[in-house]
Design a protein around this motif. Structure first.
Motif, PDB file in Angstrom:
ATOM      1  N   ALA A 149      -3.433   6.716   0.653  1.00 44.50           N
ATOM      2  CA  ALA A 149      -4.459   5.862   0.060  1.00 44.50           C
ATOM      3  C   ALA A 149      -4.142   5.482  -1.375  1.00 44.50           C
ATOM      4  O   ALA A 149      -4.604   4.441  -1.864  1.00 44.50           O
ATOM      5  CB  ALA A 149      -5.821   6.550   0.128  1.00 44.50           C
ATOM      6  N   VAL A 150      -3.359   6.320  -2.087  1.00 40.64           N
ATOM      7  CA  VAL A 150      -3.001   6.005  -3.471  1.00 40.64           C
ATOM      8  C   VAL A 150      -1.564   5.481  -3.580  1.00 40.64           C
ATOM      9  O   VAL A 150      -1.030   5.358  -4.684  1.00 40.64           O
ATOM     10  CB  VAL A 150      -3.194   7.234  -4.387  1.00 40.64           C
ATOM     11  CG1 VAL A 150      -4.654   7.656  -4.411  1.00 40.64           C
ATOM     12  CG2 VAL A 150      -2.295   8.390  -3.985  1.00 40.64           C
ATOM     13  N   GLY A 151      -0.933   5.186  -2.439  1.00 42.61           N
ATOM     14  CA  GLY A 151       0.430   4.656  -2.470  1.00 42.61           C
ATOM     15  C   GLY A 151       1.501   5.709  -2.563  1.00 42.61           C
ATOM     16  O   GLY A 151       2.637   5.412  -2.931  1.00 42.61           O
TER      17      GLY A 151
ATOM     18  N   MET B  38      -4.139  16.815  -6.531  1.00 45.90           N
ATOM     19  CA  MET B  38      -3.933  15.706  -5.602  1.00 45.90           C
ATOM     20  C   MET B  38      -3.540  14.471  -6.410  1.00 45.90           C
ATOM     21  O   MET B  38      -3.953  14.314  -7.559  1.00 45.90           O
ATOM     22  CB  MET B  38      -5.195  15.423  -4.796  1.00 45.90           C
ATOM     23  CG  MET B  38      -5.479  16.456  -3.715  1.00 45.90           C
ATOM     24  SD  MET B  38      -4.205  16.519  -2.411  1.00 45.90           S
ATOM     25  CE  MET B  38      -4.517  14.974  -1.557  1.00 45.90           C
ATOM     26  N   PRO B  39      -2.709  13.601  -5.828  1.00 45.14           N
ATOM     27  CA  PRO B  39      -2.265  12.416  -6.574  1.00 45.14           C
ATOM     28  C   PRO B  39      -3.388  11.392  -6.718  1.00 45.14           C
ATOM     29  O   PRO B  39      -4.305  11.328  -5.891  1.00 45.14           O
ATOM     30  CB  PRO B  39      -1.140  11.868  -5.691  1.00 45.14           C
ATOM     31  CG  PRO B  39      -1.534  12.269  -4.296  1.00 45.14           C
ATOM     32  CD  PRO B  39      -2.160  13.635  -4.453  1.00 45.14           C
ATOM     33  N   ASP B  40      -3.278  10.579  -7.767  1.00 47.83           N
ATOM     34  CA  ASP B  40      -4.236   9.497  -7.965  1.00 47.83           C
ATOM     35  C   ASP B  40      -3.532   8.175  -8.244  1.00 47.83           C
ATOM     36  O   ASP B  40      -4.165   7.213  -8.678  1.00 47.83           O
ATOM     37  CB  ASP B  40      -5.218   9.833  -9.086  1.00 47.83           C
ATOM     38  CG  ASP B  40      -4.519  10.113 -10.421  1.00 47.83           C
ATOM     39  OD1 ASP B  40      -3.294   9.919 -10.509  1.00 47.83           O
ATOM     40  OD2 ASP B  40      -5.212  10.537 -11.370  1.00 47.83           O
ATOM     41  N   SER B  41      -2.208   8.136  -7.999  1.00 47.31           N
ATOM     42  CA  SER B  41      -1.425   6.949  -8.329  1.00 47.31           C
ATOM     43  C   SER B  41      -0.170   6.921  -7.461  1.00 47.31           C
ATOM     44  O   SER B  41       0.282   7.975  -6.989  1.00 47.31           O
ATOM     45  CB  SER B  41      -1.028   6.993  -9.810  1.00 47.31           C
ATOM     46  OG  SER B  41      -0.005   6.056 -10.099  1.00 47.31           O
ATOM     47  N   PRO B  42       0.427   5.743  -7.256  1.00 46.30           N
ATOM     48  CA  PRO B  42       1.698   5.681  -6.532  1.00 46.30           C
ATOM     49  C   PRO B  42       2.849   6.320  -7.299  1.00 46.30           C
ATOM     50  O   PRO B  42       3.900   6.596  -6.711  1.00 46.30           O
ATOM     51  CB  PRO B  42       1.957   4.182  -6.364  1.00 46.30           C
ATOM     52  CG  PRO B  42       0.675   3.508  -6.652  1.00 46.30           C
ATOM     53  CD  PRO B  42      -0.065   4.401  -7.598  1.00 46.30           C
ATOM     54  N   PHE B  43       2.656   6.545  -8.600  1.00 48.93           N
ATOM     55  CA  PHE B  43       3.734   7.065  -9.432  1.00 48.93           C
ATOM     56  C   PHE B  43       3.268   8.292 -10.196  1.00 48.93           C
ATOM     57  O   PHE B  43       2.094   8.433 -10.527  1.00 48.93           O
ATOM     58  CB  PHE B  43       4.218   6.006 -10.423  1.00 48.93           C
ATOM     59  CG  PHE B  43       4.764   4.768  -9.757  1.00 48.93           C
ATOM     60  CD1 PHE B  43       6.076   4.731  -9.295  1.00 48.93           C
ATOM     61  CD2 PHE B  43       3.956   3.654  -9.564  1.00 48.93           C
ATOM     62  CE1 PHE B  43       6.574   3.603  -8.659  1.00 48.93           C
ATOM     63  CE2 PHE B  43       4.448   2.521  -8.932  1.00 48.93           C
ATOM     64  CZ  PHE B  43       5.759   2.494  -8.475  1.00 48.93           C
TER      65      PHE B  43
ATOM     66  N   ARG C 205       4.045   0.225  13.845  1.00 49.13           N
ATOM     67  CA  ARG C 205       2.829   0.886  13.395  1.00 49.13           C
ATOM     68  C   ARG C 205       1.914  -0.105  12.718  1.00 49.13           C
ATOM     69  O   ARG C 205       2.349  -0.905  11.900  1.00 49.13           O
ATOM     70  CB  ARG C 205       3.183   2.010  12.410  1.00 49.13           C
ATOM     71  CG  ARG C 205       2.001   2.738  11.846  1.00 49.13           C
ATOM     72  CD  ARG C 205       2.439   3.795  10.848  1.00 49.13           C
ATOM     73  NE  ARG C 205       3.234   4.811  11.514  1.00 49.13           N
ATOM     74  CZ  ARG C 205       4.551   4.926  11.367  1.00 49.13           C
ATOM     75  NH1 ARG C 205       5.194   4.082  10.593  1.00 49.13           N
ATOM     76  NH2 ARG C 205       5.220   5.865  11.990  1.00 49.13           N
ATOM     77  N   ASP C 206       0.633  -0.055  13.074  1.00 49.07           N
ATOM     78  CA  ASP C 206      -0.367  -0.868  12.408  1.00 49.07           C
ATOM     79  C   ASP C 206      -0.911  -0.110  11.212  1.00 49.07           C
ATOM     80  O   ASP C 206      -1.311   1.051  11.334  1.00 49.07           O
ATOM     81  CB  ASP C 206      -1.535  -1.193  13.360  1.00 49.07           C
ATOM     82  CG  ASP C 206      -1.091  -2.064  14.521  1.00 49.07           C
ATOM     83  OD1 ASP C 206      -1.593  -1.854  15.630  1.00 49.07           O
ATOM     84  OD2 ASP C 206      -0.222  -2.929  14.291  1.00 49.07           O
ATOM     85  N   SER C 207      -0.939  -0.743  10.060  1.00 48.12           N
ATOM     86  CA  SER C 207      -1.440  -0.070   8.858  1.00 48.12           C
ATOM     87  C   SER C 207      -2.951   0.059   8.920  1.00 48.12           C
ATOM     88  O   SER C 207      -3.646  -0.762   9.521  1.00 48.12           O
ATOM     89  CB  SER C 207      -1.050  -0.856   7.611  1.00 48.12           C
ATOM     90  OG  SER C 207       0.344  -0.909   7.480  1.00 48.12           O
ATOM     91  N   HIS C 208      -3.474   1.111   8.294  1.00 52.54           N
ATOM     92  CA  HIS C 208      -4.915   1.233   8.148  1.00 52.54           C
ATOM     93  C   HIS C 208      -5.418   0.090   7.275  1.00 52.54           C
ATOM     94  O   HIS C 208      -4.777  -0.319   6.315  1.00 52.54           O
ATOM     95  CB  HIS C 208      -5.280   2.557   7.476  1.00 52.54           C
ATOM     96  CG  HIS C 208      -5.179   3.732   8.394  1.00 52.54           C
ATOM     97  ND1 HIS C 208      -5.919   3.830   9.535  1.00 52.54           N
ATOM     98  CD2 HIS C 208      -4.423   4.856   8.336  1.00 52.54           C
ATOM     99  CE1 HIS C 208      -5.645   4.981  10.141  1.00 52.54           C
ATOM    100  NE2 HIS C 208      -4.723   5.609   9.437  1.00 52.54           N
ATOM    101  N   ALA C 209      -6.569  -0.430   7.629  1.00 50.77           N
ATOM    102  CA  ALA C 209      -7.157  -1.503   6.834  1.00 50.77           C
ATOM    103  C   ALA C 209      -7.391  -1.018   5.412  1.00 50.77           C
ATOM    104  O   ALA C 209      -7.932   0.060   5.184  1.00 50.77           O
ATOM    105  CB  ALA C 209      -8.478  -1.938   7.457  1.00 50.77           C
ATOM    106  N   GLY C 210      -6.982  -1.826   4.470  1.00 53.95           N
ATOM    107  CA  GLY C 210      -7.212  -1.502   3.077  1.00 53.95           C
ATOM    108  C   GLY C 210      -6.238  -0.510   2.479  1.00 53.95           C
ATOM    109  O   GLY C 210      -6.336  -0.186   1.311  1.00 53.95           O
ATOM    110  N   GLU C 211      -5.297   0.005   3.273  1.00 54.03           N
ATOM    111  CA  GLU C 211      -4.349   0.992   2.755  1.00 54.03           C
ATOM    112  C   GLU C 211      -3.282   0.297   1.915  1.00 54.03           C
ATOM    113  O   GLU C 211      -2.639  -0.652   2.374  1.00 54.03           O
ATOM    114  CB  GLU C 211      -3.695   1.723   3.926  1.00 54.03           C
ATOM    115  CG  GLU C 211      -2.726   2.796   3.528  1.00 54.03           C
ATOM    116  CD  GLU C 211      -2.192   3.524   4.754  1.00 54.03           C
ATOM    117  OE1 GLU C 211      -1.046   3.219   5.152  1.00 54.03           O
ATOM    118  OE2 GLU C 211      -2.912   4.346   5.309  1.00 54.03           O
ATOM    119  N   PRO C 212      -3.078   0.715   0.661  1.00 53.12           N
ATOM    120  CA  PRO C 212      -2.110   0.025  -0.189  1.00 53.12           C
ATOM    121  C   PRO C 212      -0.682   0.302   0.241  1.00 53.12           C
ATOM    122  O   PRO C 212      -0.364   1.377   0.726  1.00 53.12           O
ATOM    123  CB  PRO C 212      -2.384   0.622  -1.578  1.00 53.12           C
ATOM    124  CG  PRO C 212      -2.935   1.982  -1.289  1.00 53.12           C
ATOM    125  CD  PRO C 212      -3.720   1.855  -0.021  1.00 53.12           C
ATOM    126  N   SER C 213       0.162  -0.682   0.111  1.00 50.05           N
ATOM    127  CA  SER C 213       1.586  -0.452   0.360  1.00 50.05           C
ATOM    128  C   SER C 213       2.222   0.076  -0.918  1.00 50.05           C
ATOM    129  O   SER C 213       1.641   0.006  -1.998  1.00 50.05           O
ATOM    130  CB  SER C 213       2.264  -1.762   0.772  1.00 50.05           C
ATOM    131  OG  SER C 213       2.177  -2.710  -0.270  1.00 50.05           O
TER     132      SER C 213
END
Length: 358
Positions: free
Chosen positions: A319-321, A273-278, A8-16
């Motif tokens: 988008a927010v991890g 909706m989330p705003d952070s990876p954690f 799979r190719d990641s979306h440009a700018g999408e955080p891991s």
């Protein structure tokens, strides 16, 4: 045979996903955010028969005819990175052989070791298996809790011994655990359960669900502060956002308004909706049902989302991890995911694999 799809190719700018938690500890569940998405299905067996022997025979009939090759080819075509699969819930019967339970009383587990069979094939192809069970202190798994003596002295140790037995059998093929209907415990109690889960694989990720995103009165934080990833059970999306107001009980004041939205009389709709990876110190993750409700008060048709709404929701989570698992129905007699549900997952994979045009 399980076929491997192209990467799979990641979306440009999408955080891991972040490899380190906010407190500096390693994030075991980073791979969930770094991947595309997971798939869950509730394979729950209610065998028929007039006698215990007849029910056990029907249990074996159902599990024996589960077509692993077809199921895993369906799974592979979705492009999903992990599978959450139910060992049991509510029916009193398990979906896979378990010598620990058989040693206490035979007849409630099938002769086929279905979950290890699926887990081995996933592991060979670089995919991951997560095992689902009701939490240790809920009565939602009647046979297991009866045999282990729920409410009696030493019960927690016996339940941990069951988990440890199964974890050791699965070894590295088990990437994680998802426990349902959990209640608050001391950290030491949580840690003992997590240690049992990791007996066969020290990297296993563990989540304990308190229905935080749908039934906990707006308490979104993890019920277990030391778990690896948030269980994140969702009952309903509305306009691409998570509804957090609890719609319950069925039929009592729950209406469809003029905008074709579900509402409960006297209870305002609430969204999140989330705003952070954690969330706190835990990897953000959600479990979203499509085409099959988790909540009898929410009709199935409200769990059917257009591609536009579903894909936008997944984009916002990633988008927010954050990470997402999508629950789909399964035919208990055949082990097949329904065509329409499967097709939408395939389209989601194609969407996530395409170069971003946004």
């Amino acid at each position: 045979m399980l076929l491997l799809l192209s990467g799979r190719d990641s979306h440009a700018g999408e955080p891991s996903g972040k490899d380190v938690k906010p407190d500096g500890a390693p994030n075991r569940a980073a791979w969930m955010a770094q991947g595309g998405f997971g798939v869950m299905t509730h394979y729950l067996i209610s065998p028929t028969g007039e006698t215990p022997a007849e029910k056990t025979a029907d249990l074996n009939r159902i599990v024996d005819q589960f077509n692993v090759e077809h199921f895993l080819n369906q799974f592979d075509r979705t492009g999903a990175d992990w599978l959450i699969f139910t060992l049991g819930q509510g029916t009193g019967y398990l979906s896979s052989r378990n010598e620990f339970i058989d040693g206490l009383e035979a007849g409630f587990t099938p002769r086929r070791a279905l979950i290890p069979e699926i887990a081995r094939q996933l592991h060979r192809c670089g995919k991951r298996m997560i095992v689902y069970l009701p939490g240790a202190h809920t009565a939602a798994d009647p046979t297991v809790k009866r045999l282990l003596g729920l409410g009696t002295e030493g019960y927690a140790d016996r339940h941990n011994a069951l988990i440890r037995h199964y974890s050791l059998e699965l070894g590295a093929t088990c990437a994680g655990w998802w426990f349902d209907s959990c209640h608050r415990q001391e950290d030491a109690v949580w840690q003992a359960e997590m240690d049992a889960c990791r007996a066969g694989n020290p990297d296993s990720v563990v989540a304990f669900s308190g229905a935080e995103f749908c039934a906990s009165g707006g308490q979104l934080r993890p019920i277990c502060p030391i778990e690896d990833y948030h269980a994140g059970e969702i009952h309903l999306l509305e306009d691409g956002k998570i509804r957090t107001d609890f719609l319950w009980p069925p039929g009592e004041g729950i209406v469809i308004n003029a905008e074709r939205k579900l509402r409960k009389a006297g209870q305002p709709a609430a969204f999140y909706m989330p705003d952070s990876p954690f969330i706190d110190n835990v990897q953000w993750h959600c479990l979203l049902p499509i085409d099959l409700t988790f909540n009898p008060a929410i009709p199935n048709q409200f769990c059917r989302y257009s591609d536009k709404e579903l894909f936008a929701f997944v984009d916002q989570v990633k988008a927010v991890g954050g990470a997402i698992t999508i629950n789909v129905p399964i035919d208990i007699e055949t082990g097949h995911i329904p065509q329409d549900s499967h097709a939408q997952l395939v389209r989601l994979h194609q969407y996530l694999s395409a170069p971003s045009t946004r």
